[in-house]
Structure formats: structure tokens, C-alpha cells
Design a protein around this motif. Sequence first.
Motif, PDB file in Angstrom:
ATOM      1  N   HIS A 387       0.827  -1.215   0.000  1.00 54.83           N
ATOM      2  CA  HIS A 387       0.000   0.000   0.000  1.00 54.83           C
ATOM      3  C   HIS A 387       0.857   1.259   0.000  1.00 54.83           C
ATOM      4  CE1 HIS A 387      -4.123  -1.417   0.391  1.00 54.83           C
ATOM      5  NE2 HIS A 387      -3.644  -2.407   1.108  1.00 54.83           N
ATOM      6  N   GLU A 388       2.177   1.071  -0.068  1.00 51.09           N
ATOM      7  CA  GLU A 388       3.059   2.229   0.041  1.00 51.09           C
ATOM      8  C   GLU A 388       3.858   2.378  -1.253  1.00 51.09           C
ATOM      9  OE1 GLU A 388       2.757  -0.177   2.504  1.00 51.09           O
ATOM     10  OE2 GLU A 388       1.525   1.136   3.751  1.00 51.09           O
ATOM     11  N   PRO A 389       3.279   3.024  -2.254  1.00 51.82           N
ATOM     12  CA  PRO A 389       3.964   3.117  -3.549  1.00 51.82           C
ATOM     13  C   PRO A 389       5.363   3.718  -3.439  1.00 51.82           C
ATOM     14  CG  PRO A 389       1.989   4.512  -3.495  1.00 51.82           C
ATOM     15  CD  PRO A 389       1.985   3.711  -2.250  1.00 51.82           C
ATOM     16  N   ASP A 390       5.546   4.618  -2.476  1.00 53.47           N
ATOM     17  CA  ASP A 390       6.881   5.226  -2.338  1.00 53.47           C
ATOM     18  C   ASP A 390       7.880   4.257  -1.742  1.00 53.47           C
ATOM     19  OD1 ASP A 390       5.579   7.399  -3.199  1.00 53.47           O
ATOM     20  OD2 ASP A 390       5.538   8.444  -1.251  1.00 53.47           O
ATOM     21  N   LEU A 391       7.379   3.175  -1.201  1.00 50.01           N
ATOM     22  CA  LEU A 391       8.274   2.213  -0.540  1.00 50.01           C
ATOM     23  C   LEU A 391       8.273   0.880  -1.289  1.00 50.01           C
ATOM     24  CD1 LEU A 391       7.289   2.948   3.193  1.00 50.01           C
ATOM     25  CD2 LEU A 391       9.198   3.874   1.884  1.00 50.01           C
ATOM     26  N   LYS A 392       8.166   0.953  -2.604  1.00 51.56           N
ATOM     27  CA  LYS A 392       8.086  -0.274  -3.394  1.00 51.56           C
ATOM     28  C   LYS A 392       9.316  -1.152  -3.161  1.00 51.56           C
ATOM     29  CE  LYS A 392       7.373  -2.155  -8.004  1.00 51.56           C
ATOM     30  NZ  LYS A 392       8.661  -2.848  -8.097  1.00 51.56           N
ATOM     31  N   HIS A 393      10.467  -0.506  -2.940  1.00 54.74           N
ATOM     32  CA  HIS A 393      11.679  -1.308  -2.717  1.00 54.74           C
ATOM     33  C   HIS A 393      11.539  -2.180  -1.464  1.00 54.74           C
ATOM     34  CE1 HIS A 393      12.174   2.448  -0.536  1.00 54.74           C
ATOM     35  NE2 HIS A 393      13.189   1.935   0.149  1.00 54.74           N
ATOM     36  N   HIS A 394      10.787  -1.682  -0.467  1.00 54.86           N
ATOM     37  CA  HIS A 394      10.523  -2.527   0.718  1.00 54.86           C
ATOM     38  C   HIS A 394       9.701  -3.750   0.295  1.00 54.86           C
ATOM     39  CE1 HIS A 394      11.494   0.062   4.342  1.00 54.86           C
ATOM     40  NE2 HIS A 394      11.646   0.916   3.354  1.00 54.86           N
ATOM     41  N   HIS A 395       8.672  -3.454  -0.493  1.00 52.04           N
ATOM     42  CA  HIS A 395       7.773  -4.553  -0.851  1.00 52.04           C
ATOM     43  C   HIS A 395       8.497  -5.600  -1.704  1.00 52.04           C
ATOM     44  CE1 HIS A 395       3.858  -6.370  -0.745  1.00 52.04           C
ATOM     45  NE2 HIS A 395       4.079  -6.754  -1.999  1.00 52.04           N
TER      46      HIS A 395
END
Length: 527
Positions: A387-395
Motif C-alpha cells: 500500500h506504500e507506492p513510495d516504498l516499493k523497494h521494501h515490498h
Amino acid sequence: MWDDLKSKAAGLGDRRIEALFADPDRAAAYSLSALGMLFDFSKTQIDAPIYDALLEVADQAGVAAKRDAMFAGQKINETEGRAVLHTALRNLEARPVLVDGKDVMPEVLETLSRMESLAQIVRDSDVTDVVNIGIGGSDLGPAMGVLALAPFHDGPRCHFVSNVDGADIADTLAKCDPATTIFIVASKTFTTIETMTNAQTAKDWLAAQGVSDAGKFIALSSNVAKAGEFGIPAERVFGFEDWVGGRYSMWGPIGLSLMIAIGPEDFRAFLKGGEAMDRHFVTAPMAENMPVALALVGLWHNQVLGHATRAVLPYDNRLARLPAYLQQLEMESNGKGVSMDGADLPYHSGPVVWGEPGTNGQHAFYQLIHQGTRVVPCEFLVAARGHEPDLKHHHDLLVANCLAQSEALMRGRTLDEARAKVADKFEGAELERQARHRVFPGNRPSTTLIYDQLDPQTLGKIIALYEHRVFVEGVILGINSYDQWGVELGKELATALGPLVTGEAPVQGKDGSTAQLLRFVHTHQAR
Ligand code: F6P
């Protein structure tokens, strides 16, 4: 049939799961796609003869007929003489559901609409905090759901008080302003000692702060009379019938805190997800039926192969409470020692269910899962999108870790590979010793449920999937998944022990251990 499955298990010898992927169609053949989700059980030893034999067990147990009996409102909870109709709570299309010849849907939908009106009033008011007081099924569902759907949470803060330990309510009340806090007393029976004690403490807290409790309490219960005795007026009581089991109740009034948190529309989406899974369960052929497949994999691992536990490992931090929720759903439902007719079960009942979100678990207990001497079948859950597009690297890292774990469990690491890893550091006997510590046996089974994104509909599908899995396992084991007599004895003894703890009654007739523990309490309380 069990004998056939046992002999198939014995015949596996040293067959490696990995080797089964020599068949290029294996992944697709041992996966099911439904409702936008993919359930992959190809990283198990299940092959065509085994799957066929498992389906045969389901057929002989009459799963399809019993499923239809459940949906039709027959009293399949035979020890309590009750229908099992949590599915009616998400029957938004209002198909008639008859219990004793009466359609229950008008009342279900009327209660849903009353809940929606109240939820909207609360959301539009100056209420900042909602405290749900309940335990077991009156706590775990909404608590799990509120965390799972945090990105959709636009209502007041929600807190969950369950434990009779005063620490629970004290720590919660410390965060709340009595002027803007309301309490939901959630208890199917409205007699559960933990909930009643906490509810009274909440009342006392308001009184001590000089705040009237008028309009501060809502009750969710099938015991409307008891809620009235507690002082909650009928218009603030949301009832449900005895055909909704506590651990299956988050779809109805017990879900009110979730509805207040995410809003009536998103709560309906959650119900729709459950309803979609119901339709799939009722209509999909057995071999392509996701809850059936999930159940058959569970039975294969527990009852046939003898793996006593199952780990639920959501790579979705907001599903942190899912393992606890499933512990009640699965263990209270299928942790039984006798079959429906009262005879001893000829095989083990349901497994121990446990787990934590990944990647946290990797740094805690995965050591045992990979190298311990007992096999723990693992059930991974992961979303393709966060749900966090800015944190795609986390996903991306999260997904990589999830897939890596199931791959590592299956492949393991051979002694040769381990030797090669440390050959530059050690030699001779020390090389052998060091290498052996780095061997992973592999060949450990896991399944993965992958979905697009954790939203209300998806959560509904996942929860209904697991509910129906419990049903199918229960039918095949021949047990009643809908009673819970095993919780009674402890409750009775706790009631009897109360006066011995307070000192109102002498410590007599107790075993040496219990008496000694009581003396310790008395000595320390007297200080
Ligand atoms: O003690 C077990 C149990 O009966 C659960 O099945 C139930 O979910 C929980 O207690 C709470 O019960 P109630 O909703 O009646 O307070």
C-alpha cells in the motif's frame, strides 16, 4: 482410505519435492486460481495419486453434501443442536436462508443496516476512541481486521481490551479521554467473566472521572436481556443468533469496531469478499476448490505425514494478528478428541497453529523450521502489491524473502554445497565439521497464497477461505467443528478458585502444587 494414503506416504522414500518439478506443468497443476488469488501447493509431496486419494477421502466423508447442509441451515452443530450460518451474515444478495422454516435474512440485513447507521453517527461525531471489550471470537476478528485494513482506517482510533489482567484495560484507558471515548461490550453470551469485569471497570472509570455513562456503551450480543441488565438500552444492542459461533462472528455485530474504523462501505466490501469465497466453495468442482485443497493439504501434512504443527507466515505486516485469529478458528474448531458420535478419534485432531509475520520470524524461529529435526509445514501469504507506492523497494524485498523461504525449505543445501561454501576457510576434519553445521535437509513442504493487495474484499476472501478449510477438515475427521466444550473445565475451576485466591475460603482439598502456588500468592499479597 487413510491406510491407502499412509502407504502412499510410506512409499515416498527419499523422493525430493524439488524433483517433482521435472514435470514442467507441476506448478500450474498443483495451484488453484480463484477470485484473483493464487493458491500454490506445488511445493509439497502431493502428486496425482495422492491428490486423487485425498479427494476420495473428501468424497467418502460427504463433504459436498455436508457443505450444502451447512448453507441450508441444517443443525450441523449436533452437540448444541444449532445451525452454523455465519455465511448468512455476508449473504448480501439476501438469498433466503431458512432456520426452522423461517428466513433469517430480513433480520440479518436489518441488523446490518442498524449497525451502519450507528457506525456513521459515531464516525461523524467527536468520538476519538472506541474501546472494544471482548475476548476470543469477540476480540480476535475485529482486532485482526482493524490492523489488516489500516490503510482504509479513517474513523476514530480503535482499541481492543480482552485480558482479565487489569494491565490490559489500565494501559488502554491511560490513552483515552473519557469525554470522547465510547465502549463496545462484545460478548455473544454476555456472561464471559473477563468481558464483564472489564466492562464494569470501564463504567467505574467514567464515573470516577465524573462522566456520565449515558450513550457511552454499545452491546454486541445474542443475550439482549443481559445487555439490558448491564444498563445498555435496546437501541444500542446489536443481537445475533446462536447459529453464529463466536470465532465466526466478525461478519456481523461483532465486527462493529471494524465497521466504525473503515466505514460501512468498506465493511460491505469485506462481506462481499467473504460472500465471493462462499460462492466459490459451493460451486467449484472439488478438485479445483480452494478451501478443499487447503484442507486436503492440511490433512496430508498432519494426519497422514504426522507433522503436528502448521506455521502461518504472512509476509504482510498488517496480518500480524492473523496467526492468533487462526489459532482460535482452527484449534477451537478442530481440537477435539471424539468424533460426532462420541467415539475416540482414530487419528490426530487438528494441528497446533502458530506463526508470526515475515520477515520478522526469519530472525527468530526459522532456524528450527530449516534445520530442526521436526518438519513444520509452512503456509505463506503475500500480496503482489503493497500500500506504500513510495516504498516499493521494501515490498520487493518482502516478496523476495517470502519466495526465498519456500525455495530454501524445498531445496535445502547438500553437504557438498556446504563444503564448497567454507572450503576457503577450513580444511580436513574441521572442514567436515563446519560443513555439517551448514547443511539444510530441505524437502520441507510449504504452500503460498498470493493475492493482489490486502484490501477489504481480499481480507474477506482470505478469512472465508480459512473458515471453509476448517469445515472441510472437520467433516473429513468426523468431528463437530462448532462446539468448544474444552474451554469449560478451566472456567469452572477458575470460578471455584476465586475465593481461595482472595482468602475468603480456606485452601483445602487442592493438590499440593495448587496449594503451594496459592500460599505464594497469599504471602506476597500480605506484604
Ligand atoms: O471460552 C471460549 C469462548 O466461548 C469462545 O468460543 C468465544 O469466542 C469466547 O469465549 C468469548 O465468548 P463471548 O463472546 O460469549 O464472551
